[in-house]
Motif scaffolding. Sequence first.
Motif, PDB file in Angstrom:
ATOM      1  N   GLY A   1      27.252  51.555  54.650  1.00  0.00           N
ATOM      2  CA  GLY A   1      26.009  51.906  53.972  1.00  0.00           C
ATOM      3  C   GLY A   1      26.165  51.394  52.595  1.00  0.00           C
ATOM      4  O   GLY A   1      25.202  51.139  51.891  1.00  0.00           O
ATOM      5  N   GLN A   2      27.411  51.531  52.041  1.00  0.00           N
ATOM      6  CA  GLN A   2      27.634  50.970  50.638  1.00  0.00           C
ATOM      7  C   GLN A   2      27.479  49.605  50.382  1.00  0.00           C
ATOM      8  O   GLN A   2      26.818  49.114  49.696  1.00  0.00           O
ATOM      9  CB  GLN A   2      29.098  51.515  50.299  1.00  0.00           C
TER      10      GLN A   2
ATOM     11  N   SER B   1      15.312  55.033  44.450  1.00  0.00           N
ATOM     12  CA  SER B   1      15.815  55.077  45.867  1.00  0.00           C
ATOM     13  C   SER B   1      16.646  56.386  45.989  1.00  0.00           C
ATOM     14  O   SER B   1      16.743  56.956  47.313  1.00  0.00           O
ATOM     15  CB  SER B   1      16.605  53.836  46.268  1.00  0.00           C
TER      16      SER B   1
ATOM     17  N   ALA C   1      16.841  51.335  41.955  1.00  0.00           N
ATOM     18  CA  ALA C   1      17.931  51.874  42.563  1.00  0.00           C
ATOM     19  C   ALA C   1      17.998  53.359  42.210  1.00  0.00           C
ATOM     20  O   ALA C   1      18.163  54.393  42.985  1.00  0.00           O
ATOM     21  CB  ALA C   1      19.324  51.341  42.022  1.00  0.00           C
TER      22      ALA C   1
ATOM     23  N   SER D   1      21.920  44.213  48.765  1.00  0.00           N
ATOM     24  CA  SER D   1      20.665  44.079  48.675  1.00  0.00           C
ATOM     25  C   SER D   1      19.947  43.965  47.051  1.00  0.00           C
ATOM     26  O   SER D   1      19.263  42.984  46.940  1.00  0.00           O
ATOM     27  CB  SER D   1      19.750  45.145  49.251  1.00  0.00           C
ATOM     28  N   SER D   2      20.844  44.705  46.384  1.00  0.00           N
ATOM     29  CA  SER D   2      20.243  44.561  45.093  1.00  0.00           C
ATOM     30  C   SER D   2      21.112  43.381  44.182  1.00  0.00           C
ATOM     31  O   SER D   2      20.463  42.641  43.369  1.00  0.00           O
ATOM     32  CB  SER D   2      21.044  45.594  44.180  1.00  0.00           C
TER      33      SER D   2
ATOM     34  N   LYS E   1      25.808  47.541  52.471  1.00  0.00           N
ATOM     35  CA  LYS E   1      24.363  46.861  52.567  1.00  0.00           C
ATOM     36  C   LYS E   1      23.665  47.419  51.110  1.00  0.00           C
ATOM     37  O   LYS E   1      22.829  46.572  50.805  1.00  0.00           O
ATOM     38  CB  LYS E   1      23.742  47.696  53.689  1.00  0.00           C
ATOM     39  N   THR E   2      23.757  48.603  50.568  1.00  0.00           N
ATOM     40  CA  THR E   2      23.112  48.956  49.551  1.00  0.00           C
ATOM     41  C   THR E   2      23.168  47.872  48.199  1.00  0.00           C
ATOM     42  O   THR E   2      22.573  47.416  47.544  1.00  0.00           O
ATOM     43  CB  THR E   2      23.479  50.341  49.017  1.00  0.00           C
TER      44      THR E   2
ATOM     45  N   THR F   1      24.215  52.989  45.535  1.00  0.00           N
ATOM     46  CA  THR F   1      23.024  52.944  44.860  1.00  0.00           C
ATOM     47  C   THR F   1      23.827  53.206  43.277  1.00  0.00           C
ATOM     48  O   THR F   1      23.213  52.670  42.250  1.00  0.00           O
ATOM     49  CB  THR F   1      22.040  53.933  45.155  1.00  0.00           C
TER      50      THR F   1
ATOM     51  N   ILE G   1      16.945  58.916  49.623  1.00  0.00           N
ATOM     52  CA  ILE G   1      18.438  59.009  50.117  1.00  0.00           C
ATOM     53  C   ILE G   1      18.958  60.642  50.146  1.00  0.00           C
ATOM     54  O   ILE G   1      19.314  61.023  51.197  1.00  0.00           O
ATOM     55  CB  ILE G   1      19.509  58.284  49.500  1.00  0.00           C
TER      56      ILE G   1
ATOM     57  N   LYS H   1      25.034  57.766  54.614  1.00  0.00           N
ATOM     58  CA  LYS H   1      24.245  57.795  53.343  1.00  0.00           C
ATOM     59  C   LYS H   1      25.446  58.338  52.199  1.00  0.00           C
ATOM     60  O   LYS H   1      25.222  57.925  51.050  1.00  0.00           O
ATOM     61  CB  LYS H   1      23.540  59.198  53.402  1.00  0.00           C
TER      62      LYS H   1
ATOM     63  N   GLU I   1      25.470  54.942  51.001  1.00  0.00           N
ATOM     64  CA  GLU I   1      24.431  54.382  50.282  1.00  0.00           C
ATOM     65  C   GLU I   1      24.256  55.148  49.028  1.00  0.00           C
ATOM     66  O   GLU I   1      23.743  54.254  47.795  1.00  0.00           O
ATOM     67  CB  GLU I   1      23.257  54.710  50.963  1.00  0.00           C
TER      68      GLU I   1
END
Length: 477
Positions: free
Chosen positions: A85-86, A164, A161, A92-93, A88-89, A289, A168, A213, A285
Amino acid sequence: MSILSILDIGKSGITAQRLALEVTSQNVSNVNTPGYSRQSTVFESGTVSMERGFPLGNGVQVAEIQRAYDDFLQQQLKNESTTNGQAKTVLSSMNRAEQLFNEFTTDGLGKSMQDFFKAWQDLTANPQGQPERQAILARAQQLTDQFHRVNGYLNDIKTEANKSLEGITADVNDKVTQIASLNDQIRQVEVQGTKANELRDKRDLLVRQLSQKVGITYLEQPDGMLNISLSLGQPLVLGKDAAQLSLQPDPANGGFYKVLTTPPGGTATIDITSIVGGPNNSQGEVGGTLQVRDTLVNKFISNLDELAYNLATQVNAVHSAGFGLTGSTGLNFFAAPAAMAGYSGLGGIAVNITNTNDIAAADTNPLTGGTGNNKNASTIATLYDKTLPFSSGSTTLEGFYNSIVGNVGVAVQNAQRGQTLSDGIIKQLDNLRESSSGVSLDEELANLIKYQKAFEGSAKLINTGAEMMDTILGLVR
């Protein structure tokens, strides 16, 4: 053993095999259900009794409906889901940030810097030329626009971010509430001496989804309830009570959200921003974020500010010492930096010269014999290749920009590597779980036949007992 005992044994066989068929049917119907664990029927012989000096059994009974479950695999899946989760987040950024820093062959910030200093080089060939002077102002405006664009886009990444976090944290609240509710249901079922297998499967799946998450740990209690805490100990679920996460704007951090929690059964809120998003514990996530918002992007913006600050300071120092066509001097080419922080954004770097005659190409006053002098323009043109002091060490403007591009690329590569590795581990763990806890249709179909035959055998036993009873009754008549 009487004929009635034979009938009772047959009845126990029918009852047990029917239950086994039901369990097998449940497995088959849930073969594609996420998180479902295969169940199996555990038989045991009925209570033994003495009959004419011989120990004889009294049929069969179901001892347990057993769930195929491996807590070690669950722990590994939970941990790796957090990492995934970390990663992927962040990826993406960082992919979005990477698009901002183009190569010099494109129309990005690096190319705009090159064009700006090249325009000064062109001016050295014709110091009084109005087209060349107009080109300098145009290239300077393009350069400042590029600084503003990149700065604004990086701040947009931070803002998005931050936004989001709303979704979350709402998802986290939903999942911990469901887990707390399942805790209570499981306790009520298992206090009666049975296993709440399906409810446990649902809870395990929610735990894995929650771990994606935010980083968590959990511990099962003797009554079957699961207590869940953040990785650094703040409780999220205690029995049938769940914490609630909330967000509050933080004036000390530009109005961005800080993450708060109301502990299970409590009323006072606690700031857990540093717990879920600190430098060394950014997990899931939420952590990813906060890492993007408060660390990674800030570093890029800081580097961009430093580049703009040094560029403007160096150009201003030379330009203010030179002379324009009408003798003007002491003018900064760019707006003088009040501070380095924020200088690359709107309200920071800007073109201070509006009149082409004020562009200081000469190092002496043209009105007193400096007509055609291009020495100041030549000095500014060479600033692009001049070694300057930066926070990372002495380098050129081009070299420092390349280092920013490299840092963004490294951040992308690290996030990509982390996600790829995590995806592979999760896939492997899922395969292991499927092999140990998943439903095999071939195995279940074989069980269907086995239990069906046993059911028919028990029914045949009852028919035989009934025929024996009819024979005896016929003798009495």
